[in-house]
Design an enzyme around this catalytic site. Structure first.
Site, PDB file in Angstrom:
ATOM      1  N   ASN A  59      45.758  32.980  41.721  1.00  0.00           N
ATOM      2  CA  ASN A  59      45.711  32.419  40.124  1.00  0.00           C
ATOM      3  C   ASN A  59      45.174  33.630  39.472  1.00  0.00           C
ATOM      4  O   ASN A  59      43.487  34.387  39.383  1.00  0.00           O
ATOM      5  CB  ASN A  59      44.365  32.117  40.819  1.00  0.00           C
ATOM      6  CG  ASN A  59      43.452  31.348  39.526  1.00  0.00           C
ATOM      7  OD1 ASN A  59      44.236  31.623  38.387  1.00  0.00           O
ATOM      8  ND2 ASN A  59      42.469  30.647  40.137  1.00  0.00           N
ATOM      9  N   TRP A  60      45.676  34.557  38.053  1.00  0.00           N
ATOM     10  CA  TRP A  60      45.300  35.122  37.441  1.00  0.00           C
ATOM     11  C   TRP A  60      44.726  35.163  36.061  1.00  0.00           C
ATOM     12  O   TRP A  60      44.051  35.803  35.130  1.00  0.00           O
ATOM     13  CB  TRP A  60      46.624  36.004  36.678  1.00  0.00           C
ATOM     14  CG  TRP A  60      47.978  36.412  37.620  1.00  0.00           C
ATOM     15  CD1 TRP A  60      47.298  37.019  38.972  1.00  0.00           C
ATOM     16  CD2 TRP A  60      48.705  37.349  37.397  1.00  0.00           C
ATOM     17  NE1 TRP A  60      48.409  37.898  39.083  1.00  0.00           N
ATOM     18  CE2 TRP A  60      49.325  37.392  38.259  1.00  0.00           C
ATOM     19  CE3 TRP A  60      49.353  37.298  36.025  1.00  0.00           C
ATOM     20  CZ2 TRP A  60      51.002  38.428  38.185  1.00  0.00           C
ATOM     21  CZ3 TRP A  60      50.798  37.871  36.220  1.00  0.00           C
ATOM     22  CH2 TRP A  60      51.239  38.402  37.414  1.00  0.00           C
ATOM     23  N   LYS A  61      43.994  33.612  36.081  1.00  0.00           N
ATOM     24  CA  LYS A  61      42.843  33.075  35.805  1.00  0.00           C
ATOM     25  C   LYS A  61      43.217  33.677  33.861  1.00  0.00           C
ATOM     26  O   LYS A  61      44.291  33.629  33.286  1.00  0.00           O
ATOM     27  CB  LYS A  61      41.563  33.529  35.357  1.00  0.00           C
ATOM     28  CG  LYS A  61      41.158  33.160  37.089  1.00  0.00           C
ATOM     29  CD  LYS A  61      40.160  33.908  37.847  1.00  0.00           C
ATOM     30  CE  LYS A  61      39.758  32.519  39.042  1.00  0.00           C
ATOM     31  NZ  LYS A  61      38.655  33.252  39.148  1.00  0.00           N
ATOM     32  N   HIS A 108      40.649  23.455  39.123  1.00  0.00           N
ATOM     33  CA  HIS A 108      39.948  25.136  39.876  1.00  0.00           C
ATOM     34  C   HIS A 108      38.080  24.702  39.329  1.00  0.00           C
ATOM     35  O   HIS A 108      38.451  24.405  37.994  1.00  0.00           O
ATOM     36  CB  HIS A 108      40.550  25.924  39.132  1.00  0.00           C
ATOM     37  CG  HIS A 108      40.381  27.280  39.489  1.00  0.00           C
ATOM     38  ND1 HIS A 108      39.065  28.254  38.723  1.00  0.00           N
ATOM     39  CD2 HIS A 108      40.440  27.935  40.531  1.00  0.00           C
ATOM     40  CE1 HIS A 108      38.638  28.826  39.543  1.00  0.00           C
ATOM     41  NE2 HIS A 108      39.393  29.307  40.318  1.00  0.00           N
ATOM     42  N   GLU A 141      36.195  26.195  37.991  1.00  0.00           N
ATOM     43  CA  GLU A 141      36.394  26.835  36.224  1.00  0.00           C
ATOM     44  C   GLU A 141      36.368  26.001  35.357  1.00  0.00           C
ATOM     45  O   GLU A 141      36.302  25.247  34.572  1.00  0.00           O
ATOM     46  CB  GLU A 141      36.962  28.444  36.272  1.00  0.00           C
ATOM     47  CG  GLU A 141      36.072  29.513  36.671  1.00  0.00           C
ATOM     48  CD  GLU A 141      37.291  30.219  37.158  1.00  0.00           C
ATOM     49  OE1 GLU A 141      38.294  30.697  36.846  1.00  0.00           O
ATOM     50  OE2 GLU A 141      36.715  30.479  38.287  1.00  0.00           O
ATOM     51  N   GLU A 162      37.707  26.036  47.815  1.00  0.00           N
ATOM     52  CA  GLU A 162      36.847  27.532  46.703  1.00  0.00           C
ATOM     53  C   GLU A 162      35.146  26.824  46.723  1.00  0.00           C
ATOM     54  O   GLU A 162      35.030  25.812  45.872  1.00  0.00           O
ATOM     55  CB  GLU A 162      37.277  27.335  45.811  1.00  0.00           C
ATOM     56  CG  GLU A 162      38.712  27.690  46.084  1.00  0.00           C
ATOM     57  CD  GLU A 162      39.819  28.240  44.483  1.00  0.00           C
ATOM     58  OE1 GLU A 162      39.835  29.813  44.778  1.00  0.00           O
ATOM     59  OE2 GLU A 162      39.442  28.217  43.509  1.00  0.00           O
ATOM     60  N   GLY A 218      33.988  34.793  42.380  1.00  0.00           N
ATOM     61  CA  GLY A 218      34.118  36.214  41.131  1.00  0.00           C
ATOM     62  C   GLY A 218      32.681  36.510  41.873  1.00  0.00           C
ATOM     63  O   GLY A 218      31.747  37.183  40.602  1.00  0.00           O
ATOM     64  N   SER A 252      36.348  35.557  46.285  1.00  0.00           N
ATOM     65  CA  SER A 252      35.868  36.429  46.566  1.00  0.00           C
ATOM     66  C   SER A 252      36.776  37.291  47.726  1.00  0.00           C
ATOM     67  O   SER A 252      36.414  37.999  48.728  1.00  0.00           O
ATOM     68  CB  SER A 252      34.527  37.258  46.814  1.00  0.00           C
ATOM     69  OG  SER A 252      33.709  36.595  45.901  1.00  0.00           O
ATOM     70  N   GLY A 257      41.536  35.234  43.521  1.00  0.00           N
ATOM     71  CA  GLY A 257      41.362  35.536  41.989  1.00  0.00           C
ATOM     72  C   GLY A 257      41.135  36.983  41.389  1.00  0.00           C
ATOM     73  O   GLY A 257      42.727  37.864  41.108  1.00  0.00           O
ATOM     74  N   GLY A 258      40.267  37.572  41.350  1.00  0.00           N
ATOM     75  CA  GLY A 258      40.528  39.085  41.012  1.00  0.00           C
ATOM     76  C   GLY A 258      40.880  40.200  41.229  1.00  0.00           C
ATOM     77  O   GLY A 258      41.791  40.997  40.889  1.00  0.00           O
TER      78      GLY A 258
END
Ligand code: PGA
Length: 259
Positions: A14-16, A101, A103, A173, A179, A218, A239-240
Site C-alpha cells: 500500500n503505497w498510500k 483502510h 486512514e 490492521e 505506521g 508496521s 505500507g512504509g
C-alpha cells in the site's frame, strides 16, 4: 470477480499518498531488476490512482503482479469531483481495491455503511475488494478488539452475495500498529485472524472457506517472516516498508518456501 484461490502468501503493498508516475516506473524497474522470489505466492501493489497505469505498464514483464486502487466511490460515474469509481479503476488496470483502510476510516471519516457500498461496487465491477478492519488502541485496551473487527467485517461484506464474499480478501490492521513501528505479535495476529475466519465461515456456511486474511501494521523485512509463519496469517499488507524496492524485495523473499 475472480474467486480462484489466491496462492499464499498474498503480499500487498500500500503505497498510500506516495510515488507519482515517474517514481512508480523507477520503483518497478528497480524491483524487477532483482531476482524474483521463489514460490512467492500472490502480489498486489496499490499505487496512488494517478500512478496505476504507469506502475502496471512498468510491470508488464512480470504478469503475475496485480495492481489495485486504494479507494473507490460506489457510484459508477457522474458528478462526483475528486472521486474514482470502480469502472474507472478497472480501466486503469486495477484488479483489486482496498476498502475501509484505517486512514479512510479515521482520517476521512468513512463509515461501516460506506465500506459496504464500496465492497458492493467493487464486486459488481469485477474488482476484488480487500476489506480492511482493525481496532484502535483504546478499543484494544478496553477488550473490544473482536467486537470491533467483527462489526466492521459484517458491515463491509453485508451487501455481497456469498459468492462475492468467497472471492474477497480481508486485512486485519490494528490501528495502533499502522505506521507506528509497533507491530502486533504473531500470536495477537493469529487470535484476531481466527475470529475473522470463523465469522466469514458463518457468513458463507463453510468453515473451510479459502478467504485469505492478511496482516498489516508496521511490517518490515525484519518481522515479515515471523508474521507469515503465524497460524492463520495468509499474507501481509505493507505500507512504509513497501516504498523501497529493496525492502519490498526482502519482504517478498520472506514469503519464499523451500523447494
Ligand atoms: P505500515 O502501513 O506498514 O506503514 O504500518 C500499513 C497499512 O496501512 O496498510
Amino acid at each position: 470477480m475472480p474467486s480462484t484461490p489466491w496462492p499464499r502468501p498474498v503480499l500487498a503493498a500500500n503505497w498510500k499518498m506516495n510515488l507519482g508516475p515517474a517514481e512508480a516506473r523507477q520503483f518497478m524497474a528497480a524491483y524487477l531488476a532483482q531476482p524474483p522470489a521463489r514460490h512467492a505466492g500472490s502480489m498486489i501493489i496499490f499505487p496512488p490512482a494517478v500512478s496505476l497505469v504507469a506502475a502496471r505498464d512498468a510491470a508488464a514483464a512480470r504478469p503475475g503482479i496485480q495492481f489495485g486502487a486504494q479507494n473507490i466511490y460506489w457510484e459508477d460515474k457522474g458528478a462526483f469531483t475528486g472521486e474514482i469509481s470502480a469502472p474507472l479503476a478497472r480501466a486503469a488496470g486495477a484488479t483489486c481495491v482496498l476498502v475501509g483502510h484505517s486512514e479512510r476510516r479515521h482520517v476521512f471519516g468513512e463509515t461501516d455503511e460506506e465500506t459496504g457500498r464500496k465492497c458492493e461496487a467493487a464486486a459488481r465491477t469485477g474488482l476484488t475488494p480487500v476489506l480492511c478492519v482493525g481496532e484502535t488502541l483504546g478499543q484494544r485496551e478496553a477488550g473490544e478488539t473482536e467486537t470491533v473487527v467483527l462489526r466492521q467485517l459484517r458491515a463491509g461484506l453485508a451487501r455481497l452475495t456469498r459468492e462475492q464474499v468467497a472471492g474477497a480478501l480481508l486485512a486485519y490492521e490494528p490501528v495502533w500498529a499502522i505506521g507506528t513501528g509497533r507491530t502486533a505479535t504473531p500470536a495477537d495476529a493469529s487470535t484476531t485472524h481466527a475470529a475473522l475466519r470463523v465469522a466469514v465461515g458463518v457468513i458463507l456456511g463453510d468453515p473451510h472457506h479459502g478467504v485469505p486474511i492478511l496482516y498489516g501494521g508496521s511490517v518490515n523485512p525484519g518481522n515479515a517472516a515471523a508474521l507469515l509463519a503465524a497460524p492463520g496469517v495468509d499474507g501481509l499488507l505493507v505500507g512504509g516498508a513497501s516504498l523501497d524496492p529493496a525492502s519490498w524485495a526482502a519482504i517478498a523473499a520472506s514469503g519464499e518456501r523451500p523447494d
